[in-house]
Motif scaffolding. Structure first.
Motif, PDB file in Angstrom:
ATOM      1  N   GLY A 278       0.830  -1.191   0.000  1.00 40.82           N
ATOM      2  CA  GLY A 278       0.000   0.000   0.000  1.00 40.82           C
ATOM      3  C   GLY A 278       0.868   1.246   0.000  1.00 40.82           C
ATOM      4  O   GLY A 278       0.492   2.268  -0.565  1.00 40.82           O
ATOM      5  N   ILE A 279       2.020   1.169   0.652  1.00 37.45           N
ATOM      6  CA  ILE A 279       2.873   2.353   0.730  1.00 37.45           C
ATOM      7  C   ILE A 279       3.651   2.562  -0.570  1.00 37.45           C
ATOM      8  O   ILE A 279       3.842   1.635  -1.346  1.00 37.45           O
ATOM      9  N   VAL A 280       4.073   3.814  -0.737  1.00 36.98           N
ATOM     10  CA  VAL A 280       4.832   4.170  -1.940  1.00 36.98           C
ATOM     11  C   VAL A 280       6.311   3.991  -1.670  1.00 36.98           C
ATOM     12  O   VAL A 280       6.866   4.549  -0.727  1.00 36.98           O
ATOM     13  N   LEU A 281       6.936   3.169  -2.484  1.00 43.02           N
ATOM     14  CA  LEU A 281       8.378   2.920  -2.426  1.00 43.02           C
ATOM     15  C   LEU A 281       8.900   3.196  -3.825  1.00 43.02           C
ATOM     16  O   LEU A 281       8.150   3.248  -4.788  1.00 43.02           O
ATOM     17  N   PRO A 282      10.218   3.329  -3.968  1.00 42.12           N
ATOM     18  CA  PRO A 282      10.761   3.504  -5.322  1.00 42.12           C
ATOM     19  C   PRO A 282      10.711   2.185  -6.080  1.00 42.12           C
ATOM     20  O   PRO A 282      11.220   1.210  -5.546  1.00 42.12           O
ATOM     21  N   ALA A 283      10.176   2.121  -7.209  1.00 40.29           N
ATOM     22  CA  ALA A 283       9.143   2.971  -7.747  1.00 40.29           C
ATOM     23  C   ALA A 283       8.128   2.009  -8.375  1.00 40.29           C
ATOM     24  O   ALA A 283       8.519   1.045  -9.028  1.00 40.29           O
ATOM     25  N   PRO A 284       6.854   2.241  -8.171  1.00 44.93           N
ATOM     26  CA  PRO A 284       5.852   1.272  -8.643  1.00 44.93           C
ATOM     27  C   PRO A 284       5.881   1.089 -10.161  1.00 44.93           C
ATOM     28  O   PRO A 284       6.095   2.052 -10.892  1.00 44.93           O
ATOM     29  N   VAL A 285       5.647  -0.122 -10.599  1.00 47.01           N
ATOM     30  CA  VAL A 285       5.487  -0.368 -12.038  1.00 47.01           C
ATOM     31  C   VAL A 285       4.034  -0.139 -12.434  1.00 47.01           C
ATOM     32  O   VAL A 285       3.730   0.226 -13.569  1.00 47.01           O
ATOM     33  N   ALA A 286       3.141  -0.316 -11.449  1.00 45.62           N
ATOM     34  CA  ALA A 286       1.709  -0.073 -11.678  1.00 45.62           C
ATOM     35  C   ALA A 286       1.051   0.232 -10.340  1.00 45.62           C
ATOM     36  O   ALA A 286       1.534  -0.219  -9.293  1.00 45.62           O
ATOM     37  N   THR A 287      -0.024   0.995 -10.386  1.00 52.45           N
ATOM     38  CA  THR A 287      -0.801   1.257  -9.175  1.00 52.45           C
ATOM     39  C   THR A 287      -2.267   0.977  -9.467  1.00 52.45           C
ATOM     40  O   THR A 287      -2.838   1.543 -10.396  1.00 52.45           O
ATOM     41  N   CYS A 288      -2.821   0.092  -8.677  1.00 55.85           N
ATOM     42  CA  CYS A 288      -4.245  -0.240  -8.827  1.00 55.85           C
ATOM     43  C   CYS A 288      -4.998   0.310  -7.621  1.00 55.85           C
ATOM     44  O   CYS A 288      -4.412   0.598  -6.585  1.00 55.85           O
ATOM     45  N   ARG A 289      -6.276   0.417  -7.781  1.00 58.81           N
ATOM     46  CA  ARG A 289      -7.115   0.901  -6.688  1.00 58.81           C
ATOM     47  C   ARG A 289      -7.988  -0.250  -6.184  1.00 58.81           C
ATOM     48  O   ARG A 289      -8.448  -1.074  -6.987  1.00 58.81           O
ATOM     49  N   TYR A 290      -8.215  -0.268  -4.897  1.00 58.10           N
ATOM     50  CA  TYR A 290      -9.140  -1.262  -4.345  1.00 58.10           C
ATOM     51  C   TYR A 290     -10.580  -0.842  -4.585  1.00 58.10           C
ATOM     52  O   TYR A 290     -10.895   0.354  -4.486  1.00 58.10           O
ATOM     53  N   THR A 291     -11.406  -1.791  -4.898  1.00 57.83           N
ATOM     54  CA  THR A 291     -12.839  -1.521  -4.950  1.00 57.83           C
ATOM     55  C   THR A 291     -13.539  -2.600  -4.133  1.00 57.83           C
ATOM     56  O   THR A 291     -12.987  -3.685  -3.913  1.00 57.83           O
ATOM     57  N   HIS A 292     -14.705  -2.278  -3.672  1.00 64.24           N
ATOM     58  CA  HIS A 292     -15.406  -3.220  -2.806  1.00 64.24           C
ATOM     59  C   HIS A 292     -16.886  -3.258  -3.148  1.00 64.24           C
ATOM     60  O   HIS A 292     -17.467  -2.249  -3.549  1.00 64.24           O
ATOM     61  N   ARG A 293     -17.442  -4.432  -2.973  1.00 66.32           N
ATOM     62  CA  ARG A 293     -18.849  -4.607  -3.267  1.00 66.32           C
ATOM     63  C   ARG A 293     -19.504  -5.171  -2.003  1.00 66.32           C
ATOM     64  O   ARG A 293     -19.340  -6.355  -1.689  1.00 66.32           O
ATOM     65  N   PRO A 294     -20.238  -4.308  -1.276  1.00 68.80           N
ATOM     66  CA  PRO A 294     -20.934  -4.827  -0.104  1.00 68.80           C
ATOM     67  C   PRO A 294     -21.939  -5.901  -0.539  1.00 68.80           C
ATOM     68  O   PRO A 294     -22.651  -5.711  -1.531  1.00 68.80           O
ATOM     69  N   ILE A 295     -21.958  -7.020   0.153  1.00 71.68           N
ATOM     70  CA  ILE A 295     -22.969  -8.046  -0.131  1.00 71.68           C
ATOM     71  C   ILE A 295     -23.992  -8.038   1.006  1.00 71.68           C
ATOM     72  O   ILE A 295     -25.185  -7.967   0.784  1.00 71.68           O
ATOM     73  N   ASN A 296     -23.463  -8.104   2.215  1.00 71.95           N
ATOM     74  CA  ASN A 296     -24.347  -8.084   3.368  1.00 71.95           C
ATOM     75  C   ASN A 296     -24.204  -6.717   4.045  1.00 71.95           C
ATOM     76  O   ASN A 296     -23.455  -6.554   5.011  1.00 71.95           O
ATOM     77  N   TRP A 297     -24.910  -5.754   3.490  1.00 70.92           N
ATOM     78  CA  TRP A 297     -24.742  -4.381   3.958  1.00 70.92           C
ATOM     79  C   TRP A 297     -25.072  -4.248   5.444  1.00 70.92           C
ATOM     80  O   TRP A 297     -24.398  -3.517   6.177  1.00 70.92           O
ATOM     81  N   ALA A 298     -26.082  -4.978   5.899  1.00 74.85           N
ATOM     82  CA  ALA A 298     -26.520  -4.835   7.293  1.00 74.85           C
ATOM     83  C   ALA A 298     -25.385  -5.212   8.250  1.00 74.85           C
ATOM     84  O   ALA A 298     -25.126  -4.507   9.236  1.00 74.85           O
TER      85      ALA A 298
END
Ligand SMILES: CCCCCCCCCCCCCC(=O)SCCNC(=O)CCNC(=O)[C@H](O)C(C)(C)COP(=O)(O)OP(=O)(O)OC[C@H]1O[C@@H](n2cnc3c(N)ncnc32)[C@H](O)[C@@H]1OP(=O)(O)O
Length: 449
Positions: free
Chosen positions: A201-221
């Motif tokens: 998650g942290i930035v170090l020298p030097a990323p080849v790619a950066t992706c973002r996390y996404t989430h899909r709530p299934i059991n929202w309650a």
């Protein structure tokens, strides 16, 4: 309405194991006291040719003895076939891996999870590196490597994946991490392997790619009960539950759980599909059996960790998808002691596969197909008690995220190559705005745990 203690964004930040620094917060290369000494690209390097950074060495040129440690500590090869050592690794990671301020959520690692994550074909005990206190025998640090074959734009690179770097909270900021990293490098180099893939998650020298996390709530309650999801203004709980409701049954004709006999067809489809990405992991048949069919995580014929499904139409495997489970233990909550968490793993479809990846018709057809498949993955995950389903903006995931109500979190995952220069690879987000980039998708095919 009281202010929620946590949000799904916090969850994703935890999962990303760190925070994305803004550019002004990012350290200069000279401040990376350790990393500036390592064969990794600088943030400002202009890559002209792809390839290894360091001159070729031979295993016999690498010291045969471990790096020295302070006299109170000793190196130990963890034996992950022994319950005692599995328990020690479990305890270290359980207590120290997750940076959760209130210590209410912890990764609930199981023996089956470690058997899957750390014992793929070619695993070596000496690459499950621990540091122990001599006097008490207590495990206080860990780092692991597993062998993989990476392919960067069709060039095969024998490598390892580095994961589960962890130092006991009481021993933090004492420069032990660089020692662990140098020691695992030495052990890997002794086997004539000179490149590695790792994510953080942290930035170090030097990323080849950066992706973002996404989430899909299934059991929202449940997510709301444990303070992961908050109630947006002007919405009721019932509306949120309805918004994220997942059907009770799957809809794709021919969908079924994968069985060992499917492995060759899955393997062939996997190879064809992954060929569309820039950075991939190639599998041997034994690796398909392990990573997709479950390997040693299989108990009574089914993996407890990785769940793989195929679509069979007239005797032909046209699609497959897989996800793995790594639940959280919830501490101090009167209603829930566990949170089911699934992570999207590998998948492939032959829809539009013979066309150019960005051909408009092929893209539209693939988007429709993946939306149906991943919609079914959510149904199956729900049946398995999953409360939230996570995916990165890698692979072709951007094609189904909006439709399936995956939300972008504020956690990012940086991909790094050790001792290899590569042209940048798109991680599925716009580099400036960090928004999901549906049109560009991602060049990252490899999935790291
Ligand atoms: C050919 C084979 C090659 C094999 C090796 C390939 C490379 C593998 C690289 C490892 C891939 C791991 C993949 C995963 O597992 S990523 C998951 C990392 N684990 C966690 O986040 C768990 C909780 N945190 C901890 O246990 C500690 O905070 C860790 C162990 C992370 C750092 O411990 P501590 O906080 O006590 O710090 P220190 O005083 O000892 O050391 C400070 C130095 O360490 C650099 N640092 C901090 N965090 C990371 C990090 N996540 N990757 C690489 N470097 C990291 C930092 O920039 C600084 O260097 P520099 O800024 O001065 O230069």
């Amino acid at each position: 309405m009281s202010e929620p203690k946590k949000s799904l964004e916090d969850l994703l930040r935890m999962l990303a194991m760190g925070h994305q620094l803004t550019e002004s917060q990012q350290k200069d290369m000279t401040d990376y006291k350790f990393w500036k000494t390592q064969p990794v690209p600088n943030f400002t390097d202009k890559i002209e040719t792809e390839g290894p950074i360091e001159r070729a060495k031979r295993p016999e040129d690498i010291p045969s003895q471990p790096f020295p440690l302070l006299s109170d500590f000793e190196w130990v090869d963890m034996d992950l076939t022994s319950q005692e050592d599995l328990t020690a690794v479990h305890e270290l990671l359980y207590e120290n891996y997750v940076e959760d301020q209130d210590a209410t959520f912890r990764f609930n690692y199981s023996t089956e999870f470690f058997n899957w994550a750390l014992k793929p074909p070619g695993w070596k005990k000496e690459w499950h590196v621990g540091v122990r206190v001599k006097a008490t025998g207590r495990l206080v640090a860990f780092i692991s490597a597993v062998p993989i074959t990476l392919e960067l734009r069709t060039r095969a690179i024998p490598s390892v994946e580095i994961n589960f770097l962890c130092i006991h909270k009481k021993l933090r900021t004492k420069r032990l991490a660089p020692v662990l990293i140098k020691e695992i490098t030495r052990r890997v180099n002794r086997h004539d392997i000179w490149q590695a893939l790792y994510t953080a998650g942290i930035v170090l020298p030097a990323p080849v790619a950066t992706c973002r996390y996404t989430h899909r709530p299934i059991n929202w309650a449940t997510l709301h009960d444990v303070k992961f999801s908050h109630l947006p203004p002007n919405k009721t709980k019932a509306q949120m539950v309805a918004h994220y409701a997942v059907p009770l049954t799957t809809s794709t004709v021919g969908l079924r759980r994968a069985v060992p006999a499917d492995a060759p067809a899955i393997h062939a489809l996997f190879d064809r599909y992954q060929a569309h990405f820039d950075l991939i992991q190639t599998f041997t048949r034994a690796e398909v059996d392990h990573w997709l069919m479950g390997g040693e995580s299989t108990v009574d014929g089914a993996s407890k960790v990785v769940h793989t499904y195929v679509v069979e139409t007239e005797g032909k495997i046209t699609d497959f998808f897989s996800f793995y489970l790594l639940p959280f233990t919830v501490l101090g909550n009167p209603q829930h002691d566990q949170l089911g968490v699934a992570y999207l793993f590998y998948y492939a479809s032959d829809t539009g596969l013979d066309a150019d990846r960005f051909d408009a018709h092929a893209t539209a057809a693939l988007a429709t197909r993946l939306t149906a498949l991943m919609g079914d993955a959510l149904v199956i995950a729900q049946q398995l008690g999953v409360d939230v389903f996570n995916a990165l903006t890698s692979q072709d995931n951007n094609l189904f995220m909006n439709e399936l109500k995956f939300g972008a979190g504020d956690g990012y995952l940086n991909f790094y190559l050790f001792n290899y220069k590569s042209f940048p690879i798109t991680g599925g987000i716009n580099p400036q705005t960090k928004e999901i980039d549906v049109a560009a998708r991602s060049g990252v095919g490899v999935v790291m745990l």
